[in-house]
Design an enzyme around this catalytic site. Structure first.
Site, PDB file in Angstrom:
ATOM      1  N   SER A  95     -45.676 -39.487  -3.934  1.00 21.94           N
ATOM      2  CA  SER A  95     -45.621 -38.746  -2.677  1.00 21.94           C
ATOM      3  C   SER A  95     -46.938 -38.902  -1.919  1.00 21.94           C
ATOM      4  O   SER A  95     -47.365 -40.024  -1.645  1.00 21.94           O
ATOM      5  CB  SER A  95     -45.264 -37.286  -2.955  1.00 21.94           C
ATOM      6  OG  SER A  95     -44.956 -36.594  -1.775  1.00 21.94           O
ATOM      7  N   ASP A 217     -33.326 -39.269  -0.283  1.00 22.99           N
ATOM      8  CA  ASP A 217     -34.570 -38.496  -0.365  1.00 22.99           C
ATOM      9  C   ASP A 217     -34.750 -37.743   0.949  1.00 22.99           C
ATOM     10  O   ASP A 217     -34.944 -38.347   2.009  1.00 22.99           O
ATOM     11  CB  ASP A 217     -35.749 -39.440  -0.613  1.00 22.99           C
ATOM     12  CG  ASP A 217     -37.082 -38.731  -0.798  1.00 22.99           C
ATOM     13  OD1 ASP A 217     -37.175 -37.538  -0.479  1.00 22.99           O
ATOM     14  OD2 ASP A 217     -38.038 -39.392  -1.255  1.00 22.99           O
ATOM     15  N   HIS A 245     -36.967 -36.391  -4.208  1.00 19.03           N
ATOM     16  CA  HIS A 245     -38.304 -36.916  -3.940  1.00 19.03           C
ATOM     17  C   HIS A 245     -39.143 -37.062  -5.200  1.00 19.03           C
ATOM     18  O   HIS A 245     -40.277 -37.530  -5.124  1.00 19.03           O
ATOM     19  CB  HIS A 245     -39.000 -35.968  -2.950  1.00 19.03           C
ATOM     20  CG  HIS A 245     -40.225 -36.531  -2.305  1.00 19.03           C
ATOM     21  ND1 HIS A 245     -40.214 -37.692  -1.557  1.00 19.03           N
ATOM     22  CD2 HIS A 245     -41.516 -36.076  -2.285  1.00 19.03           C
ATOM     23  CE1 HIS A 245     -41.440 -37.940  -1.121  1.00 19.03           C
ATOM     24  NE2 HIS A 245     -42.252 -36.979  -1.543  1.00 19.03           N
TER      25      HIS A 245
END
Length: 266
Positions: A95, A217, A245
């Site tokens: 991320s 996602d 995610h």
């Protein structure tokens, strides 16, 4: 204080294997890697840590000045590498830490052998000719909700980020992780995360890079993974048949397999 203590560094796996440094995302800590670590540790020397302000790091080392941008986190990654004398490192960033990894590798490219960017997003806000997945109004509302009621925001957003509504225990785990984070630190990190724009940094990457996206996602739509891949010269794009995610939790076997296939077995 040394970086091992300050950032709760732990090392596992093969002492003679290539070094994999795993960097977690917003609201998380190194525990979220636990389902992929056993497989990775069979082949590699796996180095885990908590970002300053997260997990069991030394919270007193966090300041809003140093960590008011992703640069402070990138500097920490490099400091950990220096202290452990890690070279030819494979840096895996999840991320927002995917962009932290990009910044670190651009500062010291000779330190890194490869980059693995897991569900990355160089910019969350839509722009002309670019889809990040959110309007500026969306992000402003998200940040306002987080700042006014962090625990309530966590309970609402974590299941959305995680996806997999048929597996509520995953959303609950992420909620609990968010709720363990100091709200004052989370507010600053959230603004840094969701307002950052690292698109221009992608073209500067000179080390081999793997972009791993999920087929579905809510935080980083397919356009983002494709953009990241197209902007990083010579990068590889892998789309996991996974939702959410955080595939290191929802699809750990596929995530570990993608990393291993890219890095290679020693």
């Amino acid at each position: 204080m040394n970086m091992r203590t300050r950032n709760n560094v732990t090392v596992t796996g093969r002492e003679d294997g290539p070094a994999l440094l795993l960097a977690h995302g917003f609201g998380c800590d190194q525990n979220l890697w636990r389902l992929v670590v056993p497989e990775l540790a069979r082949h590699y020397r796996v180095v885990l840590f908590d970002h300053t302000g997260a997990g069991r790091s030394d919270l007193s080392a966090w300041t809003p000045e140093r960590y008011g941008s992703l640069d402070g986190y990138a500097d920490d990654v490099l400091a950990i590498c220096r202290e452990l004398d890690l070279r030819d490192v494979v840096l895996v960033g999840h991320s927002v830490s995917a962009m932290i990894a990009v910044l670190a590798a651009n500062l010291e490219p000779d330190r890194f052998a490869k980059l693995v960017l897991l569900t990355p997003s160089p910019r969350y806000i839509d722009d002309e000719g670019y889809r990040g997945g959110f309007s500026r109004e969306d992000i402003d509302e998200l940040l306002a909700a987080l700042e006014s009621n962090y625990l309530g925001w966590s309970a609402t957003m974590a299941p959305v980020i995680m996806g997999n509504p048929d597996r509520p225990e995953l959303g609950e785990e992420l909620t609990n992780s968010f709720c363990r984070t100091d709200p004052a630190i989370a507010r600053v990190f959230a603004r840094v995360t969701f307002l950052s724009d690292n698109r221009a940094d992608l073209a500067k990457v000179t080390v081999p890079a793997l972009v791993i996206e999920c087929a579905n996602d809510a935080i980083a739509p397919p356009e983002v993974g494709r953009f990241t891949h197209e902007q990083i010269p010579g990068s590889t794009l892998v789309t996991l048949a996974a939702t959410g995610h955080c595939p290191q939790l929802s699809a750990p076997e596929a995530t570990a397999a993608a990393i291993t296939a890219f890095v290679g077995e020693p």
